[in-house]
Design a protein around this motif. Structure first.
Motif, PDB file in Angstrom:
ATOM      1  N   SER A   1      -7.562   6.824  -1.615  1.00 31.80           N
ATOM      2  CA  SER A   1      -7.963   5.440  -1.871  1.00 31.80           C
ATOM      3  C   SER A   1      -9.379   5.376  -2.415  1.00 31.80           C
TER       4      SER A   1
ATOM      5  N   TYR B   1      -9.719  -0.532  -2.469  1.00 31.81           N
ATOM      6  CA  TYR B   1     -10.156  -1.489  -1.467  1.00 31.81           C
ATOM      7  C   TYR B   1     -11.428  -2.145  -1.983  1.00 31.81           C
TER       8      TYR B   1
ATOM      9  N   VAL C   1      -4.890   2.777  -5.353  1.00 31.50           N
ATOM     10  CA  VAL C   1      -5.132   1.757  -4.339  1.00 31.50           C
ATOM     11  C   VAL C   1      -6.645   1.636  -4.196  1.00 31.50           C
TER      12      VAL C   1
ATOM     13  N   PRO D   1      -7.801   2.912   4.481  1.00 29.64           N
ATOM     14  CA  PRO D   1      -7.738   3.745   3.277  1.00 29.64           C
ATOM     15  C   PRO D   1      -7.364   5.180   3.644  1.00 29.64           C
TER      16      PRO D   1
ATOM     17  N   ILE E   1       0.847  -1.198   0.000  1.00 34.88           N
ATOM     18  CA  ILE E   1       0.000   0.000   0.000  1.00 34.88           C
ATOM     19  C   ILE E   1       0.884   1.250   0.000  1.00 34.88           C
TER      20      ILE E   1
ATOM     21  N   ARG F   1       1.084   3.961  -3.093  1.00 35.43           N
ATOM     22  CA  ARG F   1       0.788   5.377  -2.856  1.00 35.43           C
ATOM     23  C   ARG F   1       1.956   6.259  -3.264  1.00 35.43           C
TER      24      ARG F   1
END
Length: 178
Positions: free
Chosen positions: A87, A50, A48, A83, A38, A42
């Motif tokens: 995200s 979820y 990213v 998150p 993650i 980033r």
């Protein structure tokens, strides 16, 4: 690889299901690798996403799902993977991250042709998601050290199936190329 997205599967979890005691040790092992992926995604401006169970709460949104898991007994397994403001979040109801979700559309809008799958459960949601990604002609990478399992023998078989039957690249989290 370019045009990649990291998909974090079912890590926002209250761990209050029947197999939780079998899953938690594997989650603890995979967690540092998941958080590392993650962080890398980033820092490299890789989306990213979820993809998380909604736990049958059809009126809930991702904020409520997060609140519920943070209020549970295993918040220490959730906090490291929360998150951030950039995200993206897709609620799912079944095993595959694609089944009845807007994920395919989201990936096409992002121009993503490659997905890196991490999270849980290797022999269930990760396996079925890898198959659905393969069917959609997406390149798939699964870092074996960033996925958690309930049954290690089934997880090993699932990883072999992803590699042989779906052309997935099975690697380590350090070797992931976004």
């Amino acid at each position: 690889m370019g045009n990649s997205a990291l998909i974090v599967i079912d890590m926002i979890n209250a761990y209050d299901h029947p197999d939780a005691d079998l899953l938690i040790p594997s989650v603890r092992t995979a967690l540092p690798r998941v958080t590392g992926l993650i962080d890398r995604a980033r820092s490299e401006d890789v989306p990213v996403i979820y993809a998380n169970d909604n736990f049958g709460e059809w009126r809930s949104h991702h904020g409520e799902i997060i609140e519920r898991t943070l209020a549970g007994e295993r918040a220490e397994l959730v906090k490291p993977v929360l998150p951030d403001d950039r995200s993206l979040f897709v609620a799912k109801a079944r095993h595959s991250i694609f089944y009845e979700t807007p994920l395919s559309y989201l990936l096409s809008q992002l121009g993503a042709e490659h997905v890196v799958l991490c999270g849980q459960v290797t022999e269930q949601c990760v396996l079925y998601s890898a198959l659905d990604a393969h069917i959609r002609h997406l390149r798939v990478t699964v870092p074996r050290d960033a996925v958690a399992h309930i049954h290690s023998d089934l997880a090993d078989a699932a990883l072999r199936m992803m590699e042989r039957n779906m052309g997935a690249r099975i690697t380590t989290s350090e070797s992931v190329a976004f």
